[in-house]
Design a protein around this motif. Structure first.
Motif, PDB file in Angstrom:
ATOM      1  N   SER A 174      12.847 -37.565  -1.557  1.00  0.00           N
ATOM      2  CA  SER A 174      12.459 -36.811  -0.610  1.00  0.00           C
ATOM      3  C   SER A 174      11.657 -36.784   0.882  1.00  0.00           C
ATOM      4  N   VAL A 175      11.083 -37.793   0.939  1.00  0.00           N
ATOM      5  CA  VAL A 175      10.046 -38.015   2.014  1.00  0.00           C
ATOM      6  C   VAL A 175      11.491 -39.320   2.517  1.00  0.00           C
ATOM      7  N   GLY A 176      12.458 -39.828   2.149  1.00  0.00           N
ATOM      8  CA  GLY A 176      13.784 -40.412   3.335  1.00  0.00           C
ATOM      9  C   GLY A 176      13.299 -41.617   3.059  1.00  0.00           C
ATOM     10  N   VAL A 177      12.881 -42.242   1.279  1.00  0.00           N
ATOM     11  CA  VAL A 177      12.728 -43.503   0.821  1.00  0.00           C
ATOM     12  C   VAL A 177      13.975 -43.667   0.616  1.00  0.00           C
ATOM     13  N   PRO A 183      12.814 -50.895   2.400  1.00  0.00           N
ATOM     14  CA  PRO A 183      12.491 -51.511   1.501  1.00  0.00           C
ATOM     15  C   PRO A 183      11.764 -50.668  -0.128  1.00  0.00           C
ATOM     16  N   ALA A 184      11.368 -49.573   0.089  1.00  0.00           N
ATOM     17  CA  ALA A 184      10.836 -49.357  -1.097  1.00  0.00           C
ATOM     18  C   ALA A 184      12.246 -48.503  -2.092  1.00  0.00           C
ATOM     19  N   GLY A 185      12.873 -48.329  -0.810  1.00  0.00           N
ATOM     20  CA  GLY A 185      14.199 -47.793  -1.929  1.00  0.00           C
ATOM     21  C   GLY A 185      14.899 -48.559  -2.288  1.00  0.00           C
ATOM     22  N   ASP A 186      15.244 -49.977  -1.899  1.00  0.00           N
ATOM     23  CA  ASP A 186      16.312 -51.318  -2.561  1.00  0.00           C
ATOM     24  C   ASP A 186      15.282 -51.754  -3.516  1.00  0.00           C
ATOM     25  N   GLU A 242       3.342 -46.718  -2.693  1.00  0.00           N
ATOM     26  CA  GLU A 242       3.860 -46.800  -0.870  1.00  0.00           C
ATOM     27  C   GLU A 242       4.008 -45.565  -0.854  1.00  0.00           C
ATOM     28  N   ILE A 243       5.230 -45.216  -2.007  1.00  0.00           N
ATOM     29  CA  ILE A 243       5.418 -43.431  -1.771  1.00  0.00           C
ATOM     30  C   ILE A 243       4.252 -42.378  -1.346  1.00  0.00           C
ATOM     31  N   ASP A 244       3.388 -42.903  -2.356  1.00  0.00           N
ATOM     32  CA  ASP A 244       2.423 -41.928  -2.193  1.00  0.00           C
ATOM     33  C   ASP A 244       1.355 -41.433  -0.850  1.00  0.00           C
ATOM     34  N   ARG A 318       9.749 -43.619   8.141  1.00  0.00           N
ATOM     35  CA  ARG A 318       9.734 -44.975   9.258  1.00  0.00           C
ATOM     36  C   ARG A 318       8.233 -44.383  10.160  1.00  0.00           C
ATOM     37  N   LEU A 319       7.372 -43.208  10.185  1.00  0.00           N
ATOM     38  CA  LEU A 319       6.403 -42.565  10.764  1.00  0.00           C
ATOM     39  C   LEU A 319       5.068 -43.572  10.711  1.00  0.00           C
TER      40      LEU A 319
END
Length: 443
Positions: A174-177, A183-186, A242-244, A318-319
């Motif tokens: 939802s936040v583009g990760v 890296p968090a997506g990986d 990190e997502i938070d 990215r932001l």
């Protein structure tokens, strides 16, 4: 004492009865334990599972041990039943019955098929057979309890972590990760693969995740090894934090961008003020090295525009790092601008300090009734002309102020003012300040 036989002294009736009672109690306890082992949830799971690795090897050996255990128990049951039948023939057993019972109860009278490795059969006494069954039972129960403990602990915890992982993946998307973009997506992909493989291995080879307790001989002494699970749980928690942080960026992005623009604007205004001040210093102060004032860095404005674009297109992942970097750089830029203004205006500050000192000593002279002294008037006027003329030579003006101070000190009988380059003594009684400093920026 009875007649000695092949198994030692022949037992009397009381000894036989006591032995039969003891063996009967042991038979009951062993049967209860065997039935409990037969109904153990871990054993049923082991029978129905597709095992691999060390668990497959140990279960094959344990199944053979359990089979041998029942064979031993059947032989034990038969021997005990035979002994009871002999004892039940007569109320008062004959010598022949006692000899037979002694041999049966104390001698190696029980034959077990395959009782030991590489043997077709093994002969035991009833006491030795009980010891052997206890050994087989303890080893079998240890393996069953260990496997059941791992199955009871790890799969459920892995499933809970997998559910949390799925919620985190949904939130991350939802936040583009996403994998390949952040890296968090990986990390989420790696954790998913690891947990899937971990669960499959735990189900098929639970003993690979069993850590026996050192020095413990009790069946099932130990605990499940959760090292891999704990590592992935910590990794998921790191990703979650990190997502938070990215979510926080989404909520606070506009306010942070506004603050960034304000800080950079203040830095630009400060630099503009420094450039203006530099021109004033060059015009009003002579023989002074004035540092050059650089312009605002365009790269920060470009990065700020990029950050605004990331916010507009909801590229929060990215932001987030860009905002953190920009906030630090903007504060550094504002500090640099302030330091530049301070460095440029330093000569004006020195001139203002000299003017204040000159006026303070003039007021002191007036308090002592020496305002019309020709030498003081002459030296005051000379110093004032230098300080209030443009361009002002600070070095010459400072010497003029110092000469005026020395003249005042001589007339008042106070310690002389040290020569140029030394610390200025306070010429007022009791070390009081001669007056307040006043600055005039008109010249």
């Amino acid at each position: 004492m009875g007649v000695t036989g092949t198994s030692g002294p022949v037992m009397d009736r009381d000894e036989v009865d006591r032995a039969l009672a003891r063996l009967g109690a042991e038979h009951e306890a062993i049967e209860t334990s065997l039935l409990a082992l037969q109904d153990h949830a871990g054993r049923r799971l082991l029978e129905g599972a597709e095992l691999t690795g060390v668990t497959k090897e140990r279960w094959a050996a344990t199944e053979a041990s359990i089979s041998l255990l029942w064979t031993c128990f059947d032989a034990y049951t038969d021997a005990l039943r035979t002994a009871r039948e002999i004892r039940a023939r007569r109320r008062w057993s004959s010598r022949e019955d006692l000899v037979a019972l002694t041999e049966l109860l104390r001698g190696e009278s029980v034959t077990v098929a395959g009782g030991e490795a590489a043997r077709l059969s093994t002969r035991y006494s009833l006491a030795a057979l009980v010891d052997r069954m206890n050994e087989l039972y303890a080893a079998s129960l240890d393996m069953v309890v260990a496997a059941d403990a791992v199955w009871s602990a790890l799969p459920a915890r892995i499933d809970l972590l997998a559910a949390e992982l799925q919620r985190t993946r949904t939130l991350a998307h939802s936040v583009g990760v996403r994998p390949g973009e952040h890296p968090a997506g990986d990390d989420l992909e790696r954790i998913t693969r690891t947990l899937t493989a971990l669960r499959a291995q735990v189900i098929s080879d639970p003993l690979a995740f069993w850590r026996p307790a050192e020095g413990s001989s009790a069946p099932g002494g130990g605990k499940p090894d959760t090292t891999v699970y704990d590592r992935e749980a910590r990794a998921l928690e790191d990703v979650r934090r990190e997502i938070d942080a990215v979510l926080t960026v989404r909520q606070d992005a506009e306010q942070r961008l506004i603050r960034l623009r304000d800080v950079l604007s203040r830095a630009d205004r400060t630099l503009a003020e420094a450039r203006t001040a530099r021109g004033e210093v060059l015009a009003k102060i002579a023989a002074t090295e004035v540092p050059v004032v650089s312009g605002p860095p365009t790269v920060l404005q470009e990065q700020l525009a990029t950050a605004a674009e990331y916010r507009r297109t909801a590229q929060w992942h990215r932001l987030s790092p860009l905002l953190e970097s920009l906030e630090q750089k903007a504060e550094d830029e504002l500090l640099r601008a302030r330091e530049s203004l301070t460095a440029v205006t330093a000569p004006l500050a020195v001139r203002a300090e000299l003017r204040g000192r000159l006026d303070a000593y003039k007021a002191k002279v007036a308090r002592h009734g020496l305002a019309e002294d020709p030498l003081l008037v002459e030296r005051y006027d000379a110093a004032r002309r230098m300080l209030w003329s443009a361009p002002c030579d600070l070095r010459v003006a400072e010497q003029a102020v110092l000469r005026y101070q020395q003249a005042v000190a001589e007339l008042l009988g106070t310690p002389r003012i040290p020569p140029q380059g030394g610390p200025a003594e306070d010429a007022t009684p009791h070390g009081r300040d001669p007056g307040t400093h006043r600055g005039d920026s008109s010249a």
